[in-house]
Scaffold this motif. Structure first.
Motif, short mmCIF file in Angstrom:
data_model
loop_
_atom_site.label_atom_id
_atom_site.label_comp_id
_atom_site.label_asym_id
_atom_site.label_seq_id
_atom_site.Cartn_x
_atom_site.Cartn_y
_atom_site.Cartn_z
N MET A 142 -8.29 -4.23 -0.26
CA MET A 142 -7.93 -2.82 -0.24
C MET A 142 -7.00 -2.42 -1.40
N GLU A 143 -6.30 -3.39 -1.96
CA GLU A 143 -5.30 -3.11 -2.99
C GLU A 143 -5.86 -2.24 -4.11
N GLY A 144 -5.15 -1.15 -4.39
CA GLY A 144 -5.55 -0.26 -5.48
C GLY A 144 -6.63 0.73 -5.10
N HIS A 145 -7.09 0.71 -3.84
CA HIS A 145 -8.18 1.60 -3.42
C HIS A 145 -7.79 2.58 -2.31
N VAL A 146 -6.57 2.49 -1.80
CA VAL A 146 -6.15 3.37 -0.70
C VAL A 146 -5.74 4.72 -1.27
N LEU A 147 -6.43 5.77 -0.82
CA LEU A 147 -6.10 7.14 -1.24
C LEU A 147 -4.96 7.69 -0.39
N VAL A 148 -5.13 7.64 0.93
CA VAL A 148 -4.15 8.11 1.90
C VAL A 148 -4.34 7.32 3.18
N TRP A 149 -3.40 7.47 4.11
CA TRP A 149 -3.53 6.80 5.40
C TRP A 149 -2.80 7.60 6.45
N GLY A 150 -3.01 7.21 7.71
CA GLY A 150 -2.33 7.84 8.83
C GLY A 150 -2.40 6.91 10.02
N GLU A 151 -1.66 7.26 11.09
CA GLU A 151 -1.67 6.41 12.27
C GLU A 151 -1.30 7.21 13.51
N VAL A 152 -1.69 6.67 14.64
CA VAL A 152 -1.20 7.11 15.94
C VAL A 152 -0.68 5.85 16.63
N VAL A 153 0.47 5.98 17.28
CA VAL A 153 1.10 4.83 17.91
C VAL A 153 1.06 5.01 19.42
N GLY A 154 0.52 4.01 20.11
CA GLY A 154 0.47 4.02 21.57
C GLY A 154 1.34 2.92 22.14
N MET A 172 0.85 -1.17 0.00
CA MET A 172 0.00 0.00 0.00
C MET A 172 0.89 1.23 0.00
N LYS A 173 1.08 1.79 -1.16
CA LYS A 173 2.03 2.87 -1.33
C LYS A 173 1.38 4.24 -1.33
N ALA A 174 0.21 4.38 -0.75
CA ALA A 174 -0.47 5.67 -0.69
C ALA A 174 0.26 6.59 0.28
N PRO A 175 0.11 7.92 0.10
CA PRO A 175 0.78 8.85 1.02
C PRO A 175 0.19 8.79 2.43
N LYS A 176 1.08 9.03 3.40
CA LYS A 176 0.68 9.07 4.81
C LYS A 176 0.33 10.51 5.13
N ASP A 195 -16.37 -5.21 -0.68
CA ASP A 195 -17.30 -6.33 -0.71
C ASP A 195 -16.62 -7.49 0.01
N LEU A 196 -16.67 -7.44 1.35
CA LEU A 196 -15.97 -8.41 2.17
C LEU A 196 -16.90 -8.81 3.31
N HIS A 197 -17.01 -10.08 3.59
CA HIS A 197 -17.94 -10.58 4.60
C HIS A 197 -17.43 -10.31 6.02
N PRO A 198 -18.34 -10.12 6.99
CA PRO A 198 -17.94 -9.99 8.38
C PRO A 198 -17.12 -11.20 8.80
N GLY A 199 -16.11 -10.97 9.63
CA GLY A 199 -15.27 -12.07 10.09
C GLY A 199 -14.11 -12.39 9.18
N SER A 219 -10.45 -12.21 7.30
CA SER A 219 -9.11 -12.13 7.90
C SER A 219 -8.41 -10.84 7.45
N ARG A 220 -7.34 -10.51 8.14
CA ARG A 220 -6.54 -9.35 7.74
C ARG A 220 -6.01 -9.53 6.32
N HIS A 221 -5.56 -10.72 6.00
CA HIS A 221 -5.04 -10.98 4.65
C HIS A 221 -6.12 -10.69 3.60
N GLN A 222 -7.34 -11.16 3.84
CA GLN A 222 -8.44 -10.90 2.90
C GLN A 222 -8.72 -9.41 2.80
N LEU A 223 -8.69 -8.71 3.94
CA LEU A 223 -8.93 -7.27 3.95
C LEU A 223 -7.86 -6.54 3.14
N GLU A 224 -6.60 -6.85 3.39
CA GLU A 224 -5.52 -6.16 2.68
C GLU A 224 -5.58 -6.43 1.18
N ARG A 225 -5.96 -7.63 0.81
CA ARG A 225 -6.09 -7.95 -0.62
C ARG A 225 -7.23 -7.13 -1.24
#
Length: 157
Positions: A141-153, A1-5, A127-131, A133-139
């Motif tokens: 998301m591919e090609g659809h991420v505009l930007v992202w950000g994070e906070v680290v605790g 996921m190479k979108a800008p942070k 179009d992803l069913h409840p439950g 996996s992270r792998h399914q989610l990341e797959r």
């Protein structure tokens, strides 16, 4: 996921500070609120991924959720259900505890772990069913991420 942070993500703890105990396995184990700013035009949905790269067995996923409307706040106390409407709409997947929804920091005793609360802005709903996996989610998301950000605790026991 190479979108800008470029999304600003904040919570009740500042970046690099301790996650309050209430949001961990030593407290109520509910998700902390996430405050989001800087979403670009064209954002159709948000994804949240919370993980701990310091876990002994490698990166450990604590929460995945998607199809969240482009809001400025994801409130605390999201029910641990596959799909929720209150207090906000979202679909949730399985974390590495094998459960649906958020399970907070709960590291082994010792050094502090870093918990990455990441928010991704997408140009679509998934179009992803409840439950799923992270792998399914990341797959999905591919090609659809505009930007992202994070906070680290941080948290240690």
């Amino acid at each position: 996921m190479k979108a800008p942070k470029s999304i600003e993500v904040a919570s009740v703890f500042k970046d690099g500070e301790a996650v309050p105990k209430t949001y961990t396995c030593e407290g109520s184990d509910t998700n902390p609120p996430l405050y989001i700013s800087g979403l670009p035009n064209g954002t159709k949905s948000l994804v949240v991924i919370v993980d701990d790269p310091d876990a002994p067995g490698g990166t450990f996923t604590h929460w995945i959720a998607w199809n969240i409307p482009p809001v400025e706040e994801i409130p605390p106390w999201i029910p641990r259900e596959g799909e929720t409407e209150e207090p906000i709409h979202m679909v949730q997947g399985k974390n590495d505890f094998g459960k649906i929804g958020y399970n907070g920091p709960c590291p082994p005793r010792g050094k502090p772990h870093h918990y990455h609360f990441k928010v991704y802005a997408l140009d679509t709903e998934l179009d992803l069913h409840p439950g799923a996996s992270r792998h399914q989610l990341e797959r999905a998301m591919e090609g659809h991420v505009l930007v992202w950000g994070e906070v680290v605790g941080l948290f240690q026991r």
